[in-house]
Design a protein around this motif. Structure first.
Motif, PDB file in Angstrom:
ATOM      1  N   LEU A   1      49.480  27.637  52.985  1.00  0.00           N
ATOM      2  CA  LEU A   1      48.141  27.026  53.646  1.00  0.00           C
ATOM      3  C   LEU A   1      48.596  25.912  54.271  1.00  0.00           C
ATOM      4  N   PRO A   2      48.155  25.677  55.485  1.00  0.00           N
ATOM      5  CA  PRO A   2      48.484  24.164  56.326  1.00  0.00           C
ATOM      6  C   PRO A   2      48.083  23.097  55.388  1.00  0.00           C
ATOM      7  N   ARG A   3      48.670  22.026  55.691  1.00  0.00           N
ATOM      8  CA  ARG A   3      48.300  20.719  54.938  1.00  0.00           C
ATOM      9  C   ARG A   3      46.780  20.485  55.090  1.00  0.00           C
TER      10      ARG A   3
ATOM     11  N   GLN B   1      44.633  26.724  41.453  1.00  0.00           N
ATOM     12  CA  GLN B   1      45.964  26.245  42.045  1.00  0.00           C
ATOM     13  C   GLN B   1      46.150  26.642  43.388  1.00  0.00           C
ATOM     14  N   LEU B   2      46.588  25.402  44.088  1.00  0.00           N
ATOM     15  CA  LEU B   2      46.699  25.395  45.576  1.00  0.00           C
ATOM     16  C   LEU B   2      47.795  26.221  45.908  1.00  0.00           C
TER      17      LEU B   2
ATOM     18  N   ILE C   1      44.083  22.338  55.285  1.00  0.00           N
ATOM     19  CA  ILE C   1      43.277  23.191  54.272  1.00  0.00           C
ATOM     20  C   ILE C   1      43.890  22.687  53.099  1.00  0.00           C
ATOM     21  N   GLN C   2      44.931  22.489  52.601  1.00  0.00           N
ATOM     22  CA  GLN C   2      45.249  21.975  51.291  1.00  0.00           C
ATOM     23  C   GLN C   2      44.452  20.372  50.997  1.00  0.00           C
ATOM     24  N   LYS C   3      44.430  19.803  52.013  1.00  0.00           N
ATOM     25  CA  LYS C   3      43.468  18.392  51.616  1.00  0.00           C
ATOM     26  C   LYS C   3      42.117  18.795  51.582  1.00  0.00           C
ATOM     27  N   TYR C   4      41.731  19.734  52.210  1.00  0.00           N
ATOM     28  CA  TYR C   4      40.207  19.965  52.329  1.00  0.00           C
ATOM     29  C   TYR C   4      39.597  20.678  51.017  1.00  0.00           C
ATOM     30  N   LEU C   5      40.687  21.507  50.381  1.00  0.00           N
ATOM     31  CA  LEU C   5      40.317  22.119  49.227  1.00  0.00           C
ATOM     32  C   LEU C   5      40.426  20.985  47.990  1.00  0.00           C
ATOM     33  N   LEU C   6      41.259  20.264  48.038  1.00  0.00           N
ATOM     34  CA  LEU C   6      41.541  19.276  47.163  1.00  0.00           C
ATOM     35  C   LEU C   6      40.003  18.096  47.274  1.00  0.00           C
ATOM     36  N   PHE C   7      39.616  18.094  48.572  1.00  0.00           N
ATOM     37  CA  PHE C   7      38.388  17.189  48.558  1.00  0.00           C
ATOM     38  C   PHE C   7      37.154  17.970  47.918  1.00  0.00           C
TER      39      PHE C   7
ATOM     40  N   LEU D   1      50.696  26.977  66.112  1.00  0.00           N
ATOM     41  CA  LEU D   1      51.430  26.400  65.056  1.00  0.00           C
ATOM     42  C   LEU D   1      52.284  25.177  65.244  1.00  0.00           C
ATOM     43  N   LYS D   2      52.460  24.334  64.207  1.00  0.00           N
ATOM     44  CA  LYS D   2      53.370  23.199  64.278  1.00  0.00           C
ATOM     45  C   LYS D   2      54.013  22.788  63.000  1.00  0.00           C
ATOM     46  N   GLU D   3      54.979  23.412  62.701  1.00  0.00           N
ATOM     47  CA  GLU D   3      55.596  23.317  61.218  1.00  0.00           C
ATOM     48  C   GLU D   3      54.622  23.847  60.367  1.00  0.00           C
ATOM     49  N   GLN D   4      54.042  23.189  59.218  1.00  0.00           N
ATOM     50  CA  GLN D   4      53.071  23.564  58.265  1.00  0.00           C
ATOM     51  C   GLN D   4      51.738  23.040  58.777  1.00  0.00           C
ATOM     52  N   GLU D   5      51.469  23.290  59.826  1.00  0.00           N
ATOM     53  CA  GLU D   5      50.146  22.869  60.268  1.00  0.00           C
ATOM     54  C   GLU D   5      49.996  23.650  61.550  1.00  0.00           C
TER      55      GLU D   5
END
Length: 270
Positions: free
Chosen positions: A9-11, A3-4, A13-19, A53-57
């Protein structure tokens, strides 16, 4: 199931793990390790380079090589070389993804060197120990026959635990003793297995047919509830039969994989 961690986690890294999960078909174990490693790296940035750091990124393009080396430097006081190498591999893979997706223009992690790791020979069972292990299960009842088939197939084919639990009924040709498995990198291959594994599989499948719950499931190896057996159950089962048969060394499916290869070599295989 992996589960993510969307909160920590920054967005990117979330996209990377889903990839890795959806496109590369990485195992849950690998995804979990990558997530842990990158989360630790993010925590370091939050503490030591908060200006990124910029918001969740995180502004990855503004991260410099000195900050990256500072992170690796502090790892040396906490972890062994093998653990540091794993974390660096996770970071390098992530930065390669950032470069390919044009989030960054220069991959500053590409030229970082991993620490030297002392190489050790993989552990394996002697042939006599392997024979004792595969003869450990009771050759009767659904679970006994299932465990016998699993152990015989491990030792006869050298497949990984994750590959074994993913096998469906349609992936196995018992008559010709051939398995179709999907391994690392989502690559499919055909794997032969021996006569002992064939006998064990035939006995298990005959017993499986008697169970109406099992007959609606496509997975080859099932648990007591008729669902696909989990890899953790298989690992625990292998260890339990090792203990039952008097094998004092720690035994795992991966060790059976090495035993399979070692015994083939000793027998004259290429």
């Amino acid at each position: 199931m992996f589960q993510l961690d969307k909160n920590n986690l920054p967005r990117s890294i979330q996209k990377y793990l889903l990839f890795l999960k959806n496109e590369k078909n990485y195992s849950e174990h690998t995804l979990r390790n990558y997530s842990i490693d990158l989360k630790d790296f993010v925590f370091f940035i939050q503490q030591k380079a908060s200006h990124l750091l910029k918001e969740q990124e995180i502004a990855w393009s503004q991260l410099n090589i000195y900050e990256l080396r500072a992170y690796l430097s502090q790892l040396h006081s906490k972890f062994a070389a093998s653990s540091i190498a794993r974390r660096l591999a996770s970071i390098k893979s992530f930065f390669q993804y950032l470069r390919k997706t044009q989030v960054i223009q220069v991959n500053i992690a590409a030229d970082l060197s991993s620490p030297k790791i002392k190489k050790t020979l993989p552990k394996f069972l002697e042939a006599e120990e392997a024979f004792r292990l595969v003869e450990g299960p009771e050759k009767s009842g659904f679970i006994g026959l299932r465990d016998w088939a699993i152990l015989e197939l491990f030792y006869s084919s050298g497949i990984r635990a994750g590959e074994l639990v993913a096998i469906n009924l349609e992936h196995i040709d018992i008559a010709n003793r051939i398995l179709r498995v999907r391994g690392k990198g989502n690559k499919e291959r055909l794997v032969p297995f021996g006569n002992f594994a064939k006998l064990a599989l035939e006995s298990y499948l005959k017993e499986r047919l008697k169970n109406k719950v099992c007959n609606v499931t496509e997975a080859l190896f099932l648990g007591k509830q008729g669902k696909r057996v989990h890899v953790s159950v298989v690992r625990k089962m292998v260890a339990q039969y090792a203990l039952k048969t008097g094998i004092t060394k720690k035994v795992s499916p991966h060790q059976l994989r090495h035993s399979f290869a070692t015994h083939l070599l000793r027998a004259g295989a290429d």
